[in-house]
Enzyme design. Structure first.
Site, mmCIF file in Angstrom:
data_model
loop_
_atom_site.group_PDB
_atom_site.id
_atom_site.type_symbol
_atom_site.label_atom_id
_atom_site.label_comp_id
_atom_site.label_asym_id
_atom_site.label_seq_id
_atom_site.Cartn_x
_atom_site.Cartn_y
_atom_site.Cartn_z
ATOM 1 N N ASP A 192 0.821 -1.200 0.000
ATOM 2 C CA ASP A 192 0.000 0.000 0.000
ATOM 3 C C ASP A 192 0.864 1.263 0.000
ATOM 4 O O ASP A 192 2.071 1.218 0.255
ATOM 5 C CB ASP A 192 -0.890 -0.017 1.240
ATOM 6 C CG ASP A 192 -2.119 0.880 1.135
ATOM 7 O OD1 ASP A 192 -2.274 1.571 0.102
ATOM 8 O OD2 ASP A 192 -2.919 0.884 2.090
ATOM 9 N N ASP B 2 -10.129 4.146 -0.787
ATOM 10 C CA ASP B 2 -10.814 3.199 0.083
ATOM 11 C C ASP B 2 -12.311 3.469 0.095
ATOM 12 O O ASP B 2 -12.750 4.622 0.059
ATOM 13 C CB ASP B 2 -10.305 3.319 1.517
ATOM 14 C CG ASP B 2 -8.884 2.795 1.697
ATOM 15 O OD1 ASP B 2 -8.286 2.354 0.696
ATOM 16 O OD2 ASP B 2 -8.390 2.839 2.839
#
Length: 448
Positions: free
Chosen positions: A298, A358
């Protein structure tokens, strides 16, 4: 390095019907098609500009900008036109469209090639197919601990300290997968297992044994996965204190910053430094040896930031070489999922890619910033990047959130069904009601 913009084309348009597709820089960067009189999504503040958009780039008001590609549907029945980077892996030009009445003026800061097609998604898909990337292998189904165990409105993006599941939480959900008969291949431990960003092999107080968890997962017939942010370094980490020479510098000798995903500035690991490269290799070889074979990496755009590195290579070369180190350490069979990654420079490196910001239990992103968590933002960019699915990698729309407290959970589930891609559950499984259990089972089974 900034280059001057030069004219590329002037295209007649129907100003009322024309649409322009902006492609954002990285996974979290807003991407999608707009009417010519729309206001495209822009960063809410400086931290978002660094952490969710292309750093150092300010787009003038009234101008559309794509990173590496930009498409225009003139709206008058003529073909859609796409301008794209000739070598998108190694150089990503910025392209601009300026509406000027009945004409759209296109400019770019480096050379681009032009393509045409019947509609925006079709021309993008045809261009992507023409790059010849091998088709991705089938994606596993995943349960991820990240969403259900965050604290604060924004979770990782909105709290000062890491939050996350404990080892006992993992075991609870592992048992629930069997009880609820959920077809989950990979159990992925998200953020919070590590002592600090950068200290990947030192456990936080939430966990007793990484190897023990992997063994427990595998004993139940599932695969073990784990989250890292391999290019981020917390200023308070042992790595930052012990190896300041492993960090990317600014031109004036300071430390480069990768934005503020934890409410404070984070440093960037310089993987061109032999010591840092050896450390990164050790981290991923160790995790692989402990039994993990699915890796979510990430905040990867940090590895492509401008800066002074040990070896004087351009940032995109440094980034790709850093990902290649990870792939070499985990081996060709392990599954590699990218997130927060510069999109075009990542072509050919990943099995799956997060294609939006997200999702979240709430619809609207914080401050209306479409690079921040929220269902509206994840749907907007995830749908607009559908052309990448199956051509560059398996698209990852982010996790299904099906517990009762999630706003418009039916709509988010429908978005996941419509776009396909990687199927993951992000709930504490025992918090699911009958609708949540049925929907989770159906989506993970590939049902529509």
């Amino acid at each position: 390095m900034h280059h001057p913009f030069t004219p590329v084309a002037a295209v007649p348009v129907d100003p009322r019907r024309a649409r322009v597709h902006e492609e954002g820089w990285q996974s979290r960067s807003p991407s999608g098609a707009y009417a010519l009189d729309a206001r495209p999504h822009r960063p809410a503040d400086a931290a978002s500009a660094t952490g969710g958009h292309r750093p150092g780039v300010t787009v003038p008001a009234g101008v559309f900008q794509g990173e590496g590609l930009l498409a225009l549907d003139p709206g008058d029945g003529s073909p859609v036109r796409l301008w794209a980077a000739p070598d998108p892996v190694h150089e990503v030009p910025s392209l601009r469209l300026t509406p000027a009445g009945p004409v759209a003026e296109i400019s770019a800061d480096r050379p681009v090639k032009e393509f045409t097609g019947p509609d925006i998604q079709a021309v993008l898909a045809e261009w992507a197919s023409g790059l010849g990337v091998p088709a991705p292998r089938p994606a596993p189904t995943v349960w991820c601990s990240g969403h259900a165990y965050r604290t604060g409105a924004g979770g990782v993006s909105g709290t000062t300290e890491a939050s996350g599941a404990t080892e006992d939480d993992i075991h609870e959900n592992l048992r629930a997968m069997d009880t609820l008969d959920l077809p989950i291949d990979v159990v992925l431990i998200d953020d919070g297992h590590q002592k600090a960003l950068g200290d990947w092999l030192t456990l936080s107080g939430r966990f007793r044994s990484r190897r023990g968890i992997a063994e427990a997962v595998r004993a139940r017939g599932r695969r073990a996965g784990i989250w890292t942010a391999p290019f981020l370094v917390d200023p308070g980490s042992d790595l930052a204190a012990g190896h300041p020479d492993w960090l990317v510098r600014t031109a004036d000798g300071g430390l480069a910053h990768a934005g503020r995903p934890r409410g404070r500035d984070l440093y960037v690991l310089d993987t061109t430094h032999p010591g840092a490269a050896a450390y990164l290799t050790e981290v991923f070889r160790t995790l692989r040896a402990e039994g993990y074979d699915c890796f979510r990496a990430d905040f990867l755009s940090a590895g492509a930031l401008d800066g002074v590195r040990h070896t004087p290579v351009d940032p995109l070369t440094a980034y790709r070489d850093g990902i290649a180190l990870i792939r070499a350490a985990i081996g060709p069979e392990a599954y590699l999922l990218g997130s927060g990654a510069p999109i075009l420079p990542s072509i050919g490196l990943f099995d799956a890619m997060r294609v939006g910001p997200d999702t979240a239990p709430h619809r609207a992103p914080e401050a209306g910033d479409f690079s921040r968590p929220g269902q509206d933002a994840a749907e907007f960019t995830g749908a607009a990047r559908q052309w990448q699915h199956g051509r560059f990698w398996t698209n990852d729309p982010d996790c299904l959130l099906a517990r009762p407290v999630v706003e418009t959970r039916e709509r988010w589930a429908a978005h996941m069904e419509a776009t396909g891609g990687l199927r993951a559950s992000g709930d504490r499984l025992l918090s699911l009601d009958p609708w949540g259990v049925d929907t989770t089972r159906r989506l993970l089974s590939g049902g529509e």
